[in-house]
Design an enzyme around this catalytic site. Structure first.
Site, mmCIF file in Angstrom:
data_model
loop_
_atom_site.group_PDB
_atom_site.id
_atom_site.type_symbol
_atom_site.label_atom_id
_atom_site.label_comp_id
_atom_site.label_asym_id
_atom_site.label_seq_id
_atom_site.Cartn_x
_atom_site.Cartn_y
_atom_site.Cartn_z
ATOM 1 C CG HIS A 57 -2.101 -1.173 1.355
ATOM 2 N ND1 HIS A 57 -2.587 -1.235 0.368
ATOM 3 C CD2 HIS A 57 -2.033 -2.018 2.259
ATOM 4 C CE1 HIS A 57 -3.426 -2.662 0.716
ATOM 5 N NE2 HIS A 57 -3.051 -2.855 1.878
ATOM 6 C CG HIS A 223 -6.584 -5.907 1.482
ATOM 7 N ND1 HIS A 223 -7.319 -5.364 2.295
ATOM 8 C CD2 HIS A 223 -5.296 -5.677 1.667
ATOM 9 C CE1 HIS A 223 -6.405 -4.522 3.372
ATOM 10 N NE2 HIS A 223 -5.299 -4.893 2.738
#
Ligand SMILES: Nc1ncnc2c1ncn2[C@@H]1O[C@H](COP(=O)(O)OP(=O)(O)O)[C@@H](O)[C@H]1O
Ligand SMILES: Nc1ncnc2c1ncn2[C@@H]1O[C@H](COP(=O)(O)OP(=O)(O)O)[C@@H](O)[C@H]1O
Ligand SMILES: [Mg+2]
Ligand SMILES: [Mg+2]
Ligand SMILES: [Mg+2]
Ligand SMILES: [Mg+2]
Lengths: 336, 207, 336, 207
Positions: A57, A223
């Protein structure tokens, strides 16, 4: 899988080695473990702020450790929590007597491990640890009842929680006060995202889900968690308006309110597109009488090379506004 | 029973997780991210390694230490929950070097409590608890009735299996499976499968 | 084409409107034309520095206008030069008597238009304009003979030329001196890139070229210009070593030399990958005795949503080193 | 001839570019980015619009102004080169309100010089020049020999066409085509096609 990597098993380790090579003045690590990242400079007497979470991320989560924001980040494998032991290690390293605040996203694995780490720090080292769990994704669940914990996932909006809490700690506020500020920021931030393409976890080697050509997934998690609807790809203006609708009705807002806005790219979406969305957000909010104090535009929280973006809005009061304005100097966020 | 039995129990768990690695991967691939086979085999292997080499004869400390080793090895949802179970069992049995059948049953109760404290889930939420809870109840009932531990272990394993098999009627409200909402209902819960395997391993450890 | 846009005809205009909304303290525009971007603050007596070029490369070119770097950027359509008239307009706006330096990349359309603009500024307004054309892409052509103009394309390495010249101007050096510094930086910077996927010009709607699955194009230009070889995708370490080989042998370097390094993502390539490359660059250069003064890592010059990256190296002397270290505050590059 | 002829000439060029829009797009798609049909039709349309509405009778100023309009409308390679040609022709003819046949020929020489000054290419580099240069030579020779302008225009147009057709023997060393190296040789140059069209339009303007 088209990635410039070596053995996928070493993906996170090698990424972290690169981080320490590139930013030696801002970050280092403790416990002989590259996953235990801490700020290069310790400020005596200051409340320590630690975060943590899975990799994949960047700039989340580790990129906000530095001057004026966070003091530590334990780093997990791609989309996986770091261990309680690693969180415990950074906690010991950053405590300077004023206690430590954990700020992290609302995911099972992270919660369990941060709770365990807090118990370890309490039992084994007498460090006072408090926690604030950020859950800003309005697409992931309905609003929670007053006093109840949010069941929403944490996404890009955590940036605002970091910034406000980081400024509060830099102002030498007490642990309870820094926690109060973090909770206030967290309670006032909402995010909505849209995904256009999936991403590939290096060790898996193929996409975990798919989005049809010409389709988008509104509200998809970082995700790849299912969103609230998928449908034909629409125009930037339409997508922006739909996302803002969800954000604004959730708070709710009234004319005269002031906000900070984060337009965030998920990885493959160009800055051009983010600015095209910025333009529409500005028009949309102006029509509602909502005043934008500051726009933050760029990749602040990604999902590897996913195409897509998110909009986060922080409702401001005088306290949060002043905290948002303070300077910061981290590997990924510099405010002068 | 002394520490060597606990070591044997952990070896049985570690072995059964290794044997069922692919089974768990498959289950978790349907609802989650597919890592469960890896985390359970690696995690219980780490727990066993810590237990095997543990010097002290304190059963509680042994359980706690093996739990901590597991938490470090596999910080996933189930990894941390199973570690919390072991650590809480360790806290409850701290100081004991010999334990009775009732105290063996207590290990599983404490294990379950550790998971509940950490995970804040309830029976019926379609989790590990829906496999372990009926097993713990069956085991406690059997021990209270004075049956031999082997009988209790057998009943517990059967109850866990039934509990696991019933998870395909429950709605998931935790973790990745919950993001699927109603679509999750007809699926079996991978965490409950782990509970079934743990209780089978317990049965194996008594024979 | 999966892009979050409105009518492709308005792509650049709407992007620019977003830029002005998000960064009102740093940039504005002149001549009633959003394509004529200038710094919000004019420093009296300072040499003005203007750049320009096609869109689709953000943060290039406009993102480096601000305090301590550039004073203006004329913005063209995607991959197309802005017009001489637009360049002329910003030139008039930023000149404060000390003259204006043009710094831009080595592309036909840009050269012709900047030359025409310089003539206009000279003829019509008596503004002294000098130009430095950056050509840092070692893959695009062989080295040019001493005194000859480079036939190489300009790519990410122009960042170093901007930074050195911007600092020199901020130090109130004369036009000739700022030009000398820009030329020195330009002469000492080399870039090599690798592309993994094509990109899509919004008005075209489909990729202009393709790269086979599992293949990469070493040396591809930022508009998809053919590279020096394509072949199977290799490991990050192998790719990095091959690129460094080309860069280093072109200068050449000797042990003890000091450099600034830019690891640049082309759009869809994750920061993780860029840091994995950073790690290898550090090892490779350490083995050769070349010292890295500073790493810059991130998206500094993109090709829309192309996957791939580039490495740029600036060979330093004491003057360039000091200029590189000065602070800057632009929409996309902040150095404290 | 006065300003109205120049306006007619520019109208003929604008028309021929509009008619050959797709042809130029196709040519440029093979070697370049395919925009040439758009830039030439839009660019010469802008040049003509500026010329059509131009009040002054100064032929030089008219040419310069239409060139500047073109450069603003289409800042591509060829757009800027053609604008530079017009602007240089304007500089050379500045102050004239009536021009002779020889001065008409001078427009094209000056136009070519403007392109050369801006682009720094040489004849043989596989560019616009390889179409325009033989045409300018043929026109100048014809005018020098005292032939009527129509004859010169015809010869010039034929020479430009031959020049264009020969570009498939030349190696590109400028612009996008150059990035293909030897692979560029057998292709026709789009810029030279523009030269051919300009000279055909010149021929049309005289009839
Ligand atoms: N709060 C909870 N309490 C008990 N068990 C839980 C809880 N949340 C999830 N689980 C169990 O965890 C299992 C998934 O574990 P795991 O694969 O480790 O998750 P992840 O890979 O998403 O971290 C589920 O099948 C469920 O049984
Ligand atoms: N330096 C130069 N001098 C003259 N003509 C040139 C020069 N460079 C390129 N050209 C011409 O420009 C043509 C391409 O023009 P254009 O399509 O406008 O380029 P681009 O789209 O790449 O900006 C080529 O076919 C060639 O004839
Ligand atoms: Mg990216
Ligand atoms: Mg899982
Ligand atoms: Mg990007
Ligand atoms: Mg073209």
């Amino acid at each position: 899988m088209k990635k410039i990597i070596n053995n996928p098993e070493n993906y996170v380790k090698e990424m972290l080695e690169g981080i320490y090579i590139a930013h030696p003045d801002l970050v280092t690590y403790t416990a002989d473990d590259v996953h235990c990242l801490i700020a290069a400079k310790k400020v005596e007497g200051k409340v320590g702020i630690a975060t943590g979470g899975g990799s994949g991320h960047l700039p989340l989560f580790l990129g906000y450790v530095g001057e004026g924001m966070l003091d530590a980040c334990s780093v997990g494998d791609v989309f996986q929590s770091p261990s309680a032991e690693q969180m415990h290690a950074v906690t010991k390293a950053i405590d300077s007597g004023a206690g430590v605040l954990y700020i992290y996203g609302n995911y099972n694995g992270d919660i369990f491990n941060f709770d365990m780490a807090a118990e370890m720090a309490d039992f084994e080292d007498d460090i006072k640890v408090l926690s604030v769990v950020a859950g800003d994704d309005v697409a992931s669940a309905g609003p929670s009842a007053p006093g109840e914990k949010s069941t929403r996932r944490g996404v890009a909006g955590i940036f605002f929680v970091y910034k406000c809490a980081g400024s509060a700690a830099a102002n030498m506020m007490s642990l309870d006060e820094v926690k109060r500020v973090a909770e206030k920021a967290s309670a006032n931030v909402r995010t909505m995202g849209v995904a256009l393409t999936p991403c590939i976890v290096p060790r898996v080697g193929k996409p975990g889900f798919s989005i049809a050509d010409n389709e988008m997934e509104i509200g998809m998690g970082i995700h790849g968690e299912t969103g609230i609807r998928h449908g034909k790809l629409e125009s930037a203006d339409q997508i922006t308006d739909e996302m803002l609708e969800k954000i604004i009705s959730d708070v709710p807002y009234t004319a005269g309110d002031e906000v900070d806005v984060l337009i965030n790219g998920l990885g493959a979406t160009t800055l051009d597109e983010q600015y095209i969305v910025t333009r529409r957000v500005s028009k949309n909010l102006a029509d509602k009488g909502i005043k934008v104090h500051h726009f933050y535009v760029g990749e602040y929280a990604t999902s590897l090379e996913m195409a897509g973006m998110s909009i986060s809005m922080l409702k401001l009061d005088d306290e949060l506004k002043a905290l948002m304005e303070k300077p910061a100097n981290t590997p990924f966020f510099k405010q002068i | 029973m002394d520490k060597s039995y606990i070591q044997k129990l952990l070896k049985c768990i570690k072995d059964i997780m290794a044997e069922n690695r692919d089974y768990l991967i498959e289950l978790d691939s349907v609802v989650g991210d597919g890592d469960l086979g890896l985390t359970m085999s690696d995690g219980f292997a780490a727990a066993y390694t810590a237990a095997e080499t543990f010097e002290d004869s304190d059963i509680g400390k042994l359980l706690y230490t093996s739990g901590k080793a597991m938490s470090t090895a596999v910080p996933s949802t189930m990894g941390t929950l199973m570690a919390s179970g072991l650590m809480n069992a360790g806290k409850v049995l701290k100081g004991k070097t010999q334990i009775s059948d009732a105290e063996v049953a207590q290990i599983f109760s404490a294990y379950m409590d550790g998971v509940i404290n950490r995970g804040k889930a309830k029976v019926g939420d379609k989790t590990f608890l829906d496999g372990i809870n009926p097993a713990v109840e069956a085991l406690n009932a059997s021990v209270e009735q004075g049956e031999p531990l082997a009988a209790g272990a057998k009943k517990a394993a059967a109850a866990a299996e039934t509990g696991y098999k019933n998870t395909n009627t429950l709605l998931a409200i935790h973790g990745r499976a919950a993001t699927r909402g109603e679509a999750s209902r007809t699926l079996l819960d991978p965490g409950a499968a782990v509970a079934m395997l743990i209780m089978k391993a317990f049965e194996n450890s008594i024979e």
